[in-house]
Design a protein around this motif. Structure first.
Motif, PDB file in Angstrom:
ATOM      1  N   ALA A   1       0.841  -1.199   0.000  1.00 14.28           N
ATOM      2  CA  ALA A   1       0.000   0.000   0.000  1.00 14.28           C
ATOM      3  C   ALA A   1       0.879   1.253   0.000  1.00 14.28           C
ATOM      4  N   ARG A   2       1.956   1.204   0.777  1.00 16.69           N
ATOM      5  CA  ARG A   2       2.830   2.377   0.860  1.00 16.69           C
ATOM      6  C   ARG A   2       3.394   2.733  -0.529  1.00 16.69           C
ATOM      7  N   SER A   3       3.846   1.720  -1.242  1.00 13.77           N
ATOM      8  CA  SER A   3       4.416   1.987  -2.567  1.00 13.77           C
ATOM      9  C   SER A   3       3.380   2.629  -3.485  1.00 13.77           C
ATOM     10  N   THR A   4       2.162   2.095  -3.441  1.00 16.08           N
ATOM     11  CA  THR A   4       1.126   2.586  -4.350  1.00 16.08           C
ATOM     12  C   THR A   4       0.713   4.009  -3.997  1.00 16.08           C
ATOM     13  N   VAL A   5       0.584   4.283  -2.706  1.00 18.61           N
ATOM     14  CA  VAL A   5       0.153   5.612  -2.285  1.00 18.61           C
ATOM     15  C   VAL A   5       1.251   6.653  -2.572  1.00 18.61           C
ATOM     16  N   MET A   6       2.499   6.268  -2.326  1.00 21.51           N
ATOM     17  CA  MET A   6       3.597   7.202  -2.633  1.00 21.51           C
ATOM     18  C   MET A   6       3.639   7.521  -4.120  1.00 21.51           C
ATOM     19  N   TRP A   7       3.430   6.481  -4.909  1.00 19.47           N
ATOM     20  CA  TRP A   7       3.410   6.671  -6.369  1.00 19.47           C
ATOM     21  C   TRP A   7       2.272   7.616  -6.770  1.00 19.47           C
ATOM     22  N   ALA A   8       1.093   7.412  -6.159  1.00 17.88           N
ATOM     23  CA  ALA A   8      -0.057   8.264  -6.491  1.00 17.88           C
ATOM     24  C   ALA A   8       0.252   9.722  -6.157  1.00 17.88           C
ATOM     25  N   THR A   9       0.955   9.939  -5.050  1.00 12.67           N
ATOM     26  CA  THR A   9       1.335  11.312  -4.701  1.00 12.67           C
ATOM     27  C   THR A   9       2.270  11.900  -5.759  1.00 12.67           C
ATOM     28  N   LEU A  10       3.154  11.066  -6.280  1.00 15.48           N
ATOM     29  CA  LEU A  10       4.046  11.545  -7.338  1.00 15.48           C
ATOM     30  C   LEU A  10       3.263  11.849  -8.622  1.00 15.48           C
TER      31      LEU A  10
ATOM     32  N   ARG B   1      -6.434   3.951  -3.725  1.00 14.53           N
ATOM     33  CA  ARG B   1      -7.567   3.678  -2.847  1.00 14.53           C
ATOM     34  C   ARG B   1      -7.843   2.177  -2.750  1.00 14.53           C
ATOM     35  N   LEU B   2      -7.796   1.506  -3.884  1.00 14.90           N
ATOM     36  CA  LEU B   2      -8.049   0.066  -3.881  1.00 14.90           C
ATOM     37  C   LEU B   2      -7.021  -0.653  -2.994  1.00 14.90           C
ATOM     38  N   GLN B   3      -5.764  -0.304  -3.194  1.00  9.25           N
ATOM     39  CA  GLN B   3      -4.712  -0.967  -2.429  1.00  9.25           C
ATOM     40  C   GLN B   3      -4.817  -0.631  -0.941  1.00  9.25           C
ATOM     41  N   THR B   4      -5.103   0.631  -0.643  1.00  8.80           N
ATOM     42  CA  THR B   4      -5.190   1.059   0.758  1.00  8.80           C
ATOM     43  C   THR B   4      -6.402   0.467   1.444  1.00  8.80           C
ATOM     44  N   SER B   5      -7.487   0.380   0.703  1.00 15.05           N
ATOM     45  CA  SER B   5      -8.705  -0.181   1.290  1.00 15.05           C
ATOM     46  C   SER B   5      -8.471  -1.629   1.703  1.00 15.05           C
ATOM     47  N   ARG B   6      -7.892  -2.399   0.792  1.00 12.49           N
ATOM     48  CA  ARG B   6      -7.619  -3.801   1.106  1.00 12.49           C
ATOM     49  C   ARG B   6      -6.660  -3.899   2.300  1.00 12.49           C
ATOM     50  N   ALA B   7      -5.603  -3.074   2.263  1.00 14.05           N
ATOM     51  CA  ALA B   7      -4.585  -3.144   3.316  1.00 14.05           C
ATOM     52  C   ALA B   7      -5.150  -2.685   4.657  1.00 14.05           C
ATOM     53  N   SER B   8      -5.943  -1.623   4.650  1.00 14.65           N
ATOM     54  CA  SER B   8      -6.392  -1.089   5.934  1.00 14.65           C
ATOM     55  C   SER B   8      -7.416  -2.004   6.584  1.00 14.65           C
ATOM     56  N   ARG B   9      -8.201  -2.676   5.776  1.00 15.89           N
ATOM     57  CA  ARG B   9      -9.127  -3.657   6.363  1.00 15.89           C
ATOM     58  C   ARG B   9      -8.343  -4.834   6.940  1.00 15.89           C
ATOM     59  N   HIS B  10      -7.389  -5.318   6.157  1.00 16.89           N
ATOM     60  CA  HIS B  10      -6.582  -6.453   6.611  1.00 16.89           C
ATOM     61  C   HIS B  10      -5.866  -6.107   7.920  1.00 16.89           C
ATOM     62  N   ILE B  11      -5.152  -4.995   7.904  1.00 17.85           N
ATOM     63  CA  ILE B  11      -4.353  -4.633   9.074  1.00 17.85           C
ATOM     64  C   ILE B  11      -5.245  -4.250  10.259  1.00 17.85           C
ATOM     65  N   GLY B  12      -6.301  -3.522   9.981  1.00 18.49           N
ATOM     66  CA  GLY B  12      -7.196  -3.095  11.058  1.00 18.49           C
ATOM     67  C   GLY B  12      -7.843  -4.269  11.776  1.00 18.49           C
ATOM     68  N   LYS B  13      -8.289  -5.237  11.002  1.00 19.75           N
ATOM     69  CA  LYS B  13      -8.964  -6.378  11.610  1.00 19.75           C
ATOM     70  C   LYS B  13      -7.968  -7.283  12.343  1.00 19.75           C
ATOM     71  N   GLU B  14      -6.819  -7.519  11.707  1.00 16.44           N
ATOM     72  CA  GLU B  14      -5.820  -8.390  12.336  1.00 16.44           C
ATOM     73  C   GLU B  14      -5.228  -7.753  13.588  1.00 16.44           C
ATOM     74  N   ALA B  15      -5.084  -6.437  13.580  1.00 22.05           N
ATOM     75  CA  ALA B  15      -4.526  -5.768  14.764  1.00 22.05           C
ATOM     76  C   ALA B  15      -5.400  -6.063  15.981  1.00 22.05           C
ATOM     77  N   ILE B  16      -6.705  -6.016  15.800  1.00 23.47           N
ATOM     78  CA  ILE B  16      -7.604  -6.317  16.911  1.00 23.47           C
ATOM     79  C   ILE B  16      -7.527  -7.800  17.275  1.00 23.47           C
ATOM     80  N   GLN B  17      -7.613  -8.652  16.269  1.00 25.90           N
ATOM     81  CA  GLN B  17      -7.630 -10.089  16.541  1.00 25.90           C
ATOM     82  C   GLN B  17      -6.358 -10.541  17.266  1.00 25.90           C
ATOM     83  N   LEU B  18      -5.213 -10.029  16.843  1.00 26.73           N
ATOM     84  CA  LEU B  18      -3.962 -10.479  17.456  1.00 26.73           C
ATOM     85  C   LEU B  18      -3.808  -9.925  18.876  1.00 26.73           C
TER      86      LEU B  18
END
Lengths: 391, 378
Positions: free
Chosen positions: B286-295, B311-328
């Protein structure tokens, strides 16, 4: 922070694109594009064409044919090569043993092996994995015992890719079974595959192809001068080699080519009166894969830019992990586009099933290997969790 | 192509990080702040203004700093890292961005100058019940009578709609979408604010013949300009999400090392550490894609498409990370008393402001046949 390629890099890309699409025979590039097994002669012809143009070993030291390119240029070189369907220079030669000899070998070894390795005059194979030493490579049991001026090798290697074509093997052997740390008792030996006592048994893979082999050693005598670097330091060279292997293993250009192919085939298939390429689920699936591939390519560019001192960036594990998953996803997509035709893998010349649909499933099955070789994806997760997250 | 920040940009990051960690380094500070209206800290907002951050992307002639999207991205990332509730992306990138793009000389000087000084908070009143992230207005209308304009209809939810000093409102004029400026104290304006799940504030904003000033000149459809400003805000939100995801991941990794069960720290369980490794993979992609979009924004390329990709990449990543952060974390992750769940809440909100991953994917899927490959190198 800058988006555009510099004019020099842009010119470099054009140069690579032109070279790869003109200097390597179309028949070889067609075979790669069609996922056909390449013959030994095709590998050799392609690599010699690259080597003649100084493009086979750009990452080697300049005195041995390297080009002193920037990491970005190496990335462009690799991606353009894959995109054009040019077979990459044999990894065992150019990414693995070549750099090891160039870094750790004696002057005599360098002169003897490096030019022939770059030109594929010598075909190398890798003697690393054993039946009981896969991801846990340091548990290897093949031994080498010193006897006069020779090492005497006994044991067995496996998963030796393209060993059937190989002239020489670079082989990890246990030279000090008493070493306190088992990594410390390993050495790296080089010897010809036709040395007495070496036998090779091909292993048939799921796709019907013969890509990997078992190699057996029975009292194989190897001259002492064929040991690389120092005795019992082989593990260091193996780690160096595996780190190099991970770079470029993402195969982004190759996956890109498969997505181009998938879109073309989807256009030619009609479902309920409309092209499959316009099916909303299919377009979404392709669009998501394209986006994930973009994310991976950008990550590769970010990682190569930050690789210092020849050591791979820790995030290179992401490239291996995700790169293999996306290669697999692309092969899976091709199977699904082939649909009912995807079962006709070995149809004969009389068949109307197009070649791409015939090879789709064998290729998908064969590509299960990519998340296993080069350090399995579980090994990559271990690296990420351990060395990046500190877990 | 170059992905590294220069010294000045690194300096900016350090300064913003220092300010925000004083304000929100302890997650209890944020809890206190979002517990009362307006859902952010006016003092911190003032400090952001003093540092010049609220005028960062605007021209110096308009009272701004004349910086670019890379600088904006750095601020957004630091905002996300500590979950600062100050509406930087909403007010500066989106509402301010619209005024900067479309406003007359006088409007730009008046609005952007005051925004940069921290004395005027603008909000973009665009979403309506029944609309779904499109660039056009749906039911709020604008009518002209003798050279003056009036708005009628309801906008909701409007981020910071109750606190805003100035609303930038989209409304239909004939078939076209036009933008209007409405001061917070305008007659015929009713605003009912409430709390969002992530601690920020939204409002129902009702216009009943409310006087309004057209933003900019001309009569053409301003929906394409809204699309572009929203795209830039999507990219900036991407950076806010990156900051938040990184904290969610590091917090989770720390917890796995500290928390003991079955007599050992949780990081002895490979089932858990592998999941943390996958979170890292999602974050870096997600970081690579968002940095690229800023460029792409910086180079004024195809901003809308690049924002959809980010947005697509961040949406997938933020759901994944957000949900796993709670579960772990386990049960503590679901409590309001511990910080990690708030990160998931904010990531979920960002995901649904301006379009989620599936929405972006549907747009990308629509054009997938128009190109052979997606070129990262331009």
């Amino acid at each position: 922070m800058r988006l555009h390629l510099s004019p020099e890099d842009r010119a470099f890309r054009d140069e690579m694109r032109t070279f790869f699409s003109t200097a390597v025979p179309q028949s070889i590039r067609d075979a790669v594009a069609a996922h056909r097994e390449l013959t030994k002669e095709q590998f050799i012809e392609a690599q010699r064409a690259l080597n003649a143009a100084g493009l086979a070993v750009p990452h080697w030291p300049v005195e041995w044919g390297g080009r002193d390119w920037t990491p970005l240029q190496r990335h462009i070189w690799r991606e353009e090569m894959q995109l054009a369907g040019v077979p990459e220079p044999l990894a065992f030669n150019t990414s693995m043993i070549g750099p090891v000899i160039a870094t750790f070998g004696s002057q005599e070894q360098k002169e003897r092996f490096l030019p022939a390795t770059a030109n594929l005059d010598i075909w190398w194979c890798q003697g690393f994995s054993e039946p009981d030493a896969g991801s846990d490579l340091a548990s290897l049991r093949t031994t080498a015992v010193r006897d006069g001026d020779d090492w005497v090798v006994n044991g067995q290697k496996t998963w030796t890719t393209l060993g059937q074509h190989a002239d020489w093997i670079f082989c990890l052997v246990r030279t000090d079974p008493t070493a306190e740390k088992r990594q410390r008792g390993i050495s790296l030996l080089l010897f010809p595959m036709d040395t007495p006592g070496v036998t090779l048994r091909p292993i048939e893979l799921l796709d019907g192809g013969f890509e990997v082999n078992e190699v057996f050693f029975e009292d194989v005598r190897v001259p002492a001068e064929n040991l690389v670097g120092e005795e019992n330091h082989g593990w260091d060279y193996a780690k160096f080699l595996l780190g190099n292997e991970r770079v470029g293993i993402a195969r982004i250009g190759s996956t890109k080519r498969m997505l181009i192919e998938a879109k073309e085939h989807a256009r030619g298939i009609t479902v309920n009166g409309a092209p499959l390429s316009e099916d909303p689920y299919m377009t979404a699936r392709i669009a998501e894969l394209e986006n994930e591939l973009l994310a991976l390519e950008l990550t590769a560019l970010r990682v190569v830019a930050n690789s210092a001192g020849g050591r791979p960036h820790p995030a290179s594990s992401v490239l291996k992990l995700r790169g293999s998953e996306l290669q697999q996803a692309a092969t899976e997509l091709l199977v699904d586009i082939a649909g009912p035709l995807s079962v006709a893998s070995f149809a004969d010349e009389d068949s109307d099933v197009p070649e791409w649909a015939q090879v789709a499933t064998p290729s998908y099955l064969n590509y299960r290997k990519v998340s296993i070789y080069g350090g399995s994806n579980e090994v990559q997760r271990t690296i990420i969790a351990g060395s990046i997250l500190g877990l | 192509m170059e992905f590294s920040y220069d010294d000045e940009q690194n300096g900016l990051r350090e300064a913003v990080s220092a300010l925000l960690s004083r304000a929100y380094g302890d997650s209890e500070q944020r809890r206190r702040v979002v517990g009362t209206d307006p859902g952010f800290d006016e003092k911190t907002w003032g400090q952001l203004a003093e540092m010049g951050l609220l005028g960062l992307p605007f021209a110096e002639a308009d009272g701004g700093m004349g910086a670019g999207p890379v600088e904006v991205s750095i601020v957004a990332e630091e905002i996300g890292r500590v979950l600062a509730p100050e509406p930087f992306v909403e007010a500066v990138v989106l509402a301010g961005g619209l005024v900067a793009d479309l406003g007359t000389d006088a409007q730009r000087a008046e609005v952007l100058g005051a925004l940069a000084e921290g004395t005027l908070l603008p909000a973009f009143a665009h979403t309506e019940i029944g609309s779904r992230w499109q660039a056009s207005a749906q039911s709020v209308t604008a009518t002209e009578d003798g050279g003056s304009w009036r708005l009628t209809g309801v906008k909701e939810p409007v981020p910071n709609g109750a606190r805003a000093d100035l609303l930038v409102v989209s409304a239909l004029v004939g078939g076209a979408t036009r933008l209007f400026l409405v001061p917070g104290d305008a007659e015929g304006l009713t605003r009912t604010g409430y709390r969002n799940h992530d601690g920020t504030r939204s409002a129902k904003v009702t216009f009943a013949g409310t006087p309004a000033q057209p933003l900019g000149e001309g009569t053409g459809d301003q929906a394409p300009a809204i699309e572009k400003a929203q795209a830039r805000a999507r990219v900036a939100y991407g950076h806010e999400a990156l900051g938040a995801m990184e904290t969610a991941l590091t917090t989770t990794a720390e917890y796995l090392k500290a928390r003991k069960q079955f007599g050992v720290p949780l990081n002895k369980f490979q089932a858990l550490t592998f999941r943390a490794a996958d979170m890292y993979v999602s974050l870096e992609l997600a970081r690579s894609t968002v940095m690229w979009a800023t460029l792409v924004v910086d180079a004024d390329g195809d901003v809308v498409a690049a924002a959809d990709r980010a947005r697509l990449q961040t949406s997938r990543a933020s759901r994944h990370i957000g949900k796993e952060a709670i579960q772990l974390h386990g049960g503590i992750g679901v409590t309001a008393e511990y910080k990690v769940g708030h990160y998931t809440s904010r990531l979920t909100a960002i995901d649904h402001l301006l379009g989620d991953g599936d929405w972006a994917l549907a747009r990308l899927a629509g054009s997938v046949g128009e190109h052979q490959t997606v070129d990262a190198l331009q």
